[in-house]
Scaffold this active site. Structure first.
Site, PDB file in Angstrom:
ATOM      1  N   GLU A   1      -9.743  -5.489  -2.871  1.00  0.00           N
ATOM      2  CA  GLU A   1      -9.076  -6.804  -2.821  1.00  0.00           C
ATOM      3  C   GLU A   1      -9.391  -7.631  -4.061  1.00  0.00           C
ATOM      4  O   GLU A   1      -8.519  -8.307  -4.603  1.00  0.00           O
ATOM      5  CB  GLU A   1      -9.487  -7.569  -1.557  1.00  0.00           C
ATOM      6  CG  GLU A   1      -9.091  -6.915  -0.246  1.00  0.00           C
ATOM      7  CD  GLU A   1      -7.594  -6.915   0.024  1.00  0.00           C
ATOM      8  OE1 GLU A   1      -6.829  -7.485  -0.777  1.00  0.00           O
ATOM      9  OE2 GLU A   1      -7.187  -6.314   1.038  1.00  0.00           O
TER      10      GLU A   1
ATOM     11  N   ARG B   1      -6.397  -8.585  -6.692  1.00  0.00           N
ATOM     12  CA  ARG B   1      -6.039 -10.015  -6.722  1.00  0.00           C
ATOM     13  C   ARG B   1      -6.676 -10.728  -7.908  1.00  0.00           C
ATOM     14  O   ARG B   1      -6.012 -11.483  -8.621  1.00  0.00           O
ATOM     15  CB  ARG B   1      -6.473 -10.699  -5.425  1.00  0.00           C
ATOM     16  CG  ARG B   1      -5.818 -10.091  -4.194  1.00  0.00           C
ATOM     17  CD  ARG B   1      -6.128 -10.867  -2.930  1.00  0.00           C
ATOM     18  NE  ARG B   1      -5.875 -10.042  -1.743  1.00  0.00           N
ATOM     19  CZ  ARG B   1      -5.457 -10.500  -0.583  1.00  0.00           C
ATOM     20  NH1 ARG B   1      -5.249 -11.782  -0.407  1.00  0.00           N
ATOM     21  NH2 ARG B   1      -5.260  -9.689   0.451  1.00  0.00           N
TER      22      ARG B   1
ATOM     23  N   ASP C   1      -0.988   3.297   1.985  1.00  0.00           N
ATOM     24  CA  ASP C   1       0.229   2.858   1.291  1.00  0.00           C
ATOM     25  C   ASP C   1       0.170   2.895  -0.235  1.00  0.00           C
ATOM     26  O   ASP C   1       0.916   3.614  -0.898  1.00  0.00           O
ATOM     27  CB  ASP C   1       0.630   1.447   1.775  1.00  0.00           C
ATOM     28  CG  ASP C   1      -0.532   0.437   1.770  1.00  0.00           C
ATOM     29  OD1 ASP C   1      -1.670   0.812   1.435  1.00  0.00           O
ATOM     30  OD2 ASP C   1      -0.289  -0.736   2.115  1.00  0.00           O
TER      31      ASP C   1
ATOM     32  N   GLU D   1       6.189  -7.218   1.007  1.00  0.00           N
ATOM     33  CA  GLU D   1       6.727  -5.893   0.671  1.00  0.00           C
ATOM     34  C   GLU D   1       8.256  -5.821   0.674  1.00  0.00           C
ATOM     35  O   GLU D   1       8.856  -5.182  -0.189  1.00  0.00           O
ATOM     36  CB  GLU D   1       6.145  -4.824   1.603  1.00  0.00           C
ATOM     37  CG  GLU D   1       4.670  -4.536   1.382  1.00  0.00           C
ATOM     38  CD  GLU D   1       3.729  -5.612   1.930  1.00  0.00           C
ATOM     39  OE1 GLU D   1       4.168  -6.424   2.779  1.00  0.00           O
ATOM     40  OE2 GLU D   1       2.556  -5.657   1.511  1.00  0.00           O
TER      41      GLU D   1
HETATM   42  C1  DMJ Z   1      -1.452  -7.380  -0.655  1.00  0.00           C
HETATM   43  O1  DMJ Z   1      -2.761  -7.726  -0.826  1.00  0.00           O
HETATM   44  C2  DMJ Z   1      -1.101  -6.152  -1.425  1.00  0.00           C
HETATM   45  O2  DMJ Z   1       0.275  -6.067  -1.584  1.00  0.00           O
HETATM   46  C3  DMJ Z   1      -1.614  -4.904  -0.781  1.00  0.00           C
HETATM   47  O3  DMJ Z   1      -1.171  -3.757  -1.438  1.00  0.00           O
HETATM   48  C4  DMJ Z   1      -1.148  -4.836   0.642  1.00  0.00           C
HETATM   49  N1  DMJ Z   1      -1.457  -6.016   1.361  1.00  0.00           N
HETATM   50  C5  DMJ Z   1      -1.142  -7.299   0.793  1.00  0.00           C
HETATM   51  C6  DMJ Z   1       0.244  -7.806   1.064  1.00  0.00           C
HETATM   52  O4  DMJ Z   1       0.786  -7.473   2.232  1.00  0.00           O
END
Ligand code: DMJ
Length: 673
Positions: A304, A308, A437, A572
């Site tokens: 994270e 981010r 994912d 998404e």
């Molecule tokens: C975000 O932090 C990123 O896109 C991550 O890959 C998946 N989760 C969240 C958004 O849904």
């Protein structure tokens, strides 16, 4: 205690009372009858006539009485809320009417008129309501919308009250559609409008005036400006109640802390730059310069904080050329490196950036596969910029190991990997959703970042997409929506996380870069499904997880389990809409994105500033705000919406940049030849 004497006494007393009241009743009945007989025939007829008349009146007025009773009980279910001094919410007491200017849509009263089109419902027929859902009030809206002022006529249409304003001569002047569906989030009292696209300051009076003008049609609305306005509104809440903290809690007007590093502010930096919000960017930059310190005794999640914070700082550096952001990126990047000191070199999930120590979660030595394989774009870029190979080496070691690992199924990876053994654990479950994912996303994007030279990445990506087709792809009944299910020990579970909606965009990006055309076909189909996950919900917002129907007997394609009805303002779907529009120029993708933005405005916007995740996308009367604005709403969702609506396709050209999984654009490396 048991006492036979006492028992006798009780029964005797009861029997005595019974016989006495029986005798009294008999006497009363006999004297009534005697009195009735003493009346004249005329008197008796008159009384009988009166009784019959009253009975008929009672029957005639019954429906309207029950209507009122129903209205009352509907209102008590409706849950109107007002804010308490301590920041909490309580139901509006009966008769206390929030001051919303006539003609202003509750929840929208602070949106400048030029960015507030007529409310539109999804064009797709809605699913039947689940039995547990509350019914909206049958006719009238809540008291806030009762007829008043110069409103002279109204009709009710499908849960929306259409107020027809008349001019002084009684002619029709204009129509404003007022919906009460979003009214449960606190109505801001006496709200002043935000400054508009043209820099004008609006007031409540302006809003009233605007409401009496011809309704703005969707085409006339500047969608790009609507996104800027949404961002400003979200930023207003963050600034007022959470400045310098990780997340805004917009309803309680406070903040939440995760890492204690100003997560939302950093995630939003490049969005502000791209949207051209110079003032907001300048004050955020100042905070980064003067307040942001990574020298803190805090545990952060490697994945994270990489996507981010490191990603956000690197992209802001690229967009602005301001070395402040590069310096900060180097600082956090270096502090995250202890995560890779594990027996297998597969990183731990958590790092203490102050102490330089790392550890797995308390309950396991496993890391999540998506987490250890979706930090590569950022660390590789950090090495390129610093000319220090340690970052790139660390993450590419992970890629190499995962590439060779046993336990995949046709290129699909399990969800966990052990940091001691370096092997997949809890094998047998395969998903394109949570925990796996972005593994797939980063295979393609690393291949693009490095100039399409690293063929192993491409091979893994191509094999995985074939694995999806072979193992996970299904079509719903009756509408044949294509979705990606989940495999668990050979059994297909027909459910899909909203997270999977990144896939149409990634597939389209691959096809745009020369990968098989059938990837684009699949992207088109999955995009339709992700759109339906929004359009078929009563709020126009997708649930976190959708379940799909495979049985031909049942009439619904999409079902939502009670535990999955929340919406976290995730990006998404709008991310994929952006790619699909860029590559096809089909305006329907913009329209779908516009519908989503409007639903966010209608059901998640908190008038005092900010947007909130909600608990129930199936209940437009009470979407159940959760009081949290995730940083990715500013970092990703609004950025992708802006890029979707922008006509400038050179703005972050997809031939020059790849977006990391948090929507931070990083450059495709220039070819060394
Ligand atoms: C975000 O932090 C990123 O896109 C991550 O890959 C998946 N989760 C969240 C958004 O849904």
């Amino acid at each position: 205690m048991y006492s036979p004497q006492r028992k006798d006494f009780v029964s005797l007393t009861l029997g005595d009372q019974y016989s006495r009241s029986y005798t009294n009743g008999k006497h009363r009945r006999q004297s009534c009858w005697r009195k009735w007989k003493q009346l004249s025939r005329l008197q008796r007829s008159l009384i009988l006539f009166l009784l019959a008349f009253l009975f008929i009146c009672g029957i005639l007025s019954y429906p309207s009485l029950t209507e009122q009773w129903r209205g009352l009980s509907d209102r008590s279910l409706k849950e109107d809320w007002v804010e308490m001094d301590n920041g909490g919410l309580r139901p509006i007491p009966p008769g206390l009417v929030p001051k919303i200017p006539p003609g202003v849509v509750p929840g929208f009263q602070d949106i400048p008129p030029e960015v507030m089109p007529e409310i539109q419902r999804p064009s797709i027929p809605l699913l039947p309501k689940p039995p547990a859902m509350r019914k909206p009030p049958s006719k009238r809206g809540p008291p806030v919308l009762q007829k008043r002022g110069n409103v002279s006529d109204w009709q009710v249409k499908d849960g929306e009250e259409e107020i027809v304003k008349r001019d002084e001569d009684g002619g029709k002047e204009a129509k404003t559609v007022i919906s009460w569906r979003g009214a449960m989030i606190e109505a801001e009292q006496g709200t002043e409008l935000q400054s508009t696209a043209h820099g004008k300051e609006g007031t409540v009076a302006d809003a009233e005036k605007a409401a009496s003008l011809k309704p703005v049609t969707v085409k006339a609305v500047d969608r790009v400006e609507a996104v800027r306005e949404a961002f400003r509104h979200a930023w207003k809440g963050y600034k007022a109640f959470a400045w310098g903290h990780d997340e805004l809690k917009p309803i309680s007007k406070t903040h939440g802390e995760w890492f204690g590093l100003g997560l939302t502010l950093i995630d939003a930096l490049d969005t502000m730059w791209i949207l051209g919000l110079k003032d907001e960017f300048a004050e955020a930059r100042k905070w980064v310069e003067t307040e942001l310190s990574f020298s803190k005794n805090v545990d952060v999640n490697l994945f994270e904080s990489t996507i981010r914070i490191l990603g956000g700082l690197l992209s802001t550096y690229h967009l602005t050329g301001d070395t402040l952001f590069l310096d900060k990126a180097k600082d956090i990047g270096f502090r995250l490196m202890p995560a890779f000191k594990t027996p297998s070199k597969i990183p731990y999930s958590d790092v203490n950036i102050g102490k330089g120590t790392a550890h797995p979660p308390r309950w396991t030595t496993d890391s999540t596969v998506a987490e250890v394989t979706s930090i590569q774009l950022e660390f590789r870029e950090l090495s390129r910029l610093t000319q220090d190979p340690q970052y790139q080496n660390a993450v590419e070691e992970v890629t190499r190991q995962v590439h060779r690992l046993e336990g995949k199924r046709d290129g699909l990876v399990p969800m966990f990997i052990n940091t001691n053994s370096g092997k997949f654990t809890r094998r047998g479950a395969f998903t394109l959703g949570a925990r796996a994912d972005s593994y797939y996303e980063y295979l393609l994007k690393q291949w693009l970042q490095g100039g399409k030279k690293e063929t192993e990445l491409l091979e893994d990506y191509l094999q995985a997409i074939e694995g999806v087709r072979k193992n996970l792809l299904r079509q719903t009944s009756p509408s044949k929506l294509t979705f990606v299910g989940e495999l668990s020990n050979g059994h297909l579970n027909p459910k899909m996380d909203h997270l999977v909606c990144f896939l149409p965009g990634t597939l389209a990006l691959g096809a745009h870069n020369g990968l098989p055309a059938d990837h684009m076909d699949l992207a088109l189909q999955l995009m339709e499904t992700c759109h339906q996950m929004y359009a078929q919900m009563e709020t126009g917002l997708s649930p976190e997880i959708a379940h799909f129907n495979l049985q031909s007997s049942n009439g619904r394609d999409i079902d939502v389990k009670p535990a999955d009805r929340h919406n976290l303002l995730r990006p998404e779907t709008v991310e994929s809409l952006f790619y699909m529009y860029r590559f096809t120029k089909d305006s329907k993708y913009r329209d779908w994105g516009w519908d989503i933005l409007q639903s966010f405005n209608k059901y998640t916007r908190v008038p005092s500033g900010g947007y909130t995740s909600i608990g129930n996308v199936r209940d437009p009367v009470n979407p159940a705000p959760r009081d949290k604005m995730e940083s990715f709403f500013l970092g990703e969702t609004l950025k992708y919406l802006f890029l979707l609506f922008s006509d400038d396709s050179e703005l972050i050209s997809l031939d020059k940049y790849i977006f990391n999984t948090e929507a931070h654009p990083l450059p495709i490396w220039p070819s060394t030849s």
